[in-house]
Design an enzyme around this catalytic site. Sequence first.
Site, PDB file in Angstrom:
ATOM      1  N   PHE A 394       0.828  -1.207   0.000  1.00 31.19           N
ATOM      2  CA  PHE A 394       0.000   0.000   0.000  1.00 31.19           C
ATOM      3  C   PHE A 394       0.868   1.265   0.000  1.00 31.19           C
ATOM      4  O   PHE A 394       0.525   2.272   0.641  1.00 31.19           O
ATOM      5  CB  PHE A 394      -0.974   0.010   1.185  1.00 31.19           C
ATOM      6  N   CYS A 395       1.985   1.211  -0.724  1.00 29.70           N
ATOM      7  CA  CYS A 395       2.926   2.342  -0.815  1.00 29.70           C
ATOM      8  C   CYS A 395       3.447   2.762   0.550  1.00 29.70           C
ATOM      9  O   CYS A 395       3.779   3.923   0.766  1.00 29.70           O
ATOM     10  CB  CYS A 395       2.278   3.542  -1.519  1.00 29.70           C
TER      11      CYS A 395
END
Length: 467
Positions: A394-395
């Site tokens: 999720f970055c």
Amino acid sequence: MKNKPFSKFLEKYPSYQKTERIDSLREKEYQTLDREKHVYLDYTGGGLYAASQLSAHHDMLSRNIFGNPHSYNPTSHHATVLVENAREYVLEYFNASPDDYVCIFTQNASAALKIIGESYPFGDGCRYMLIFDNHNSVNGIREYASAKGASVTYIPVVLPDMRVDQDYLFKELSSLNKGCFNLFAFPAQSNFSGVQHPLTWIEKAQSLGWDILLDAAAFTPTNNLDLSKWKPDFVPLSFYKMFGYPTGIGALLARKDTLAKLQRSWFAGGTTTVASVRGEKYYPAEAPARFEDGTVDYLSIPAVEIGLRHLRSIGMDCIHDRVICLTGWLLDELNALKHSNGTPLVKIYGPLTTDARGGTVTLNFFNAKGELIEKSVLEKEANNRKISIRMGFFCNPGAGEIALDISTDELATCFSRPKYSNRLTDLDFQQCIDPKATGAVRISVGLVSNFSDVQAFIDFTTSFINK
């Protein structure tokens, strides 16, 4: 819904009933969800829009003529008025005094963060400090900081709750060169674990001489952010995460006195008052225009005000209460699931209670032997059931590496392989770190989530028991 799980849920979370108006709103404004029988559990990735938002914006566009704001003709003036109205309303929504703050429209939160990274006056002896738990767009500022000679310090989060050791943090905050520019960055809410980091850090760090970057992208969709109480120097936002539409519009809310420190090495259309080719000189405009490169999205920006008014009409307290109730039920039920041999079905990364956390829950699935269930298997089954969830880091690699116990040595061994010197794919990374997981499953509840949504995910999860 008069079933046993729902009755049990209401016994445990009776305040959910006070949010019933959101059910009526969902029936009226978000009909596609139930008509298509879709379970949407990716609110941290993007919010959903109401039908009335679209109709109000379409009506505005269809009844008027708008021109490029960089002019003084009637259509330009009309667009300028709506853009400035939206700008003023953004500040009003966050209770930010226009005497103290300016609203700079950007493409998204990442674009807002890039403005800070490229313009903040880092230098030799300065510090950029951030916690492990940050989005990559915040991590990316370290490249600007390092290039200008500043040191970069990461503060780890601690398992199992994935919170920061405050004593360690405060010790690091107290160590800085006061003759330099120093920036401390953290998220109000983690987009990985849902942890809400203390906003009290803002005043503490500022009193020691730090400028504060508060990433509010994951926080503001379900929480009030009062900038008359909390006064960070920079606040990046993405509006689509709050109310779904429009995409491609974000903002940087910045304190005027701190914004004056930023030094841009580039100019563009709209960012100057005068620019000369023969004279080889330019004069920067005042903020916000100085930081809004080119023509702003003047047709979409008015829809930001429509979306914010929509949220205000529902009430953030109501949205927050509903999210907390649903999150609590998810945590309770998921954490109790076990295979017949007693092995836990899932591992949740982060707090197992609703104290100081938001509606994001990240976990991995394990079979009865304690082996990780492959992401592809989970995705296929979730897609078959029309459940929208998210897989990966999720970055947020810092939080992911801590949660999944991927060590510095393992990463160094992987990254030092000659074949990965210039390119490393997701599959390469998985093979490099195998058998450890290089990602997780994220579910997140939001604006119009209901009990059926979270129970559908719990039912999906139980289908993997004894497999």
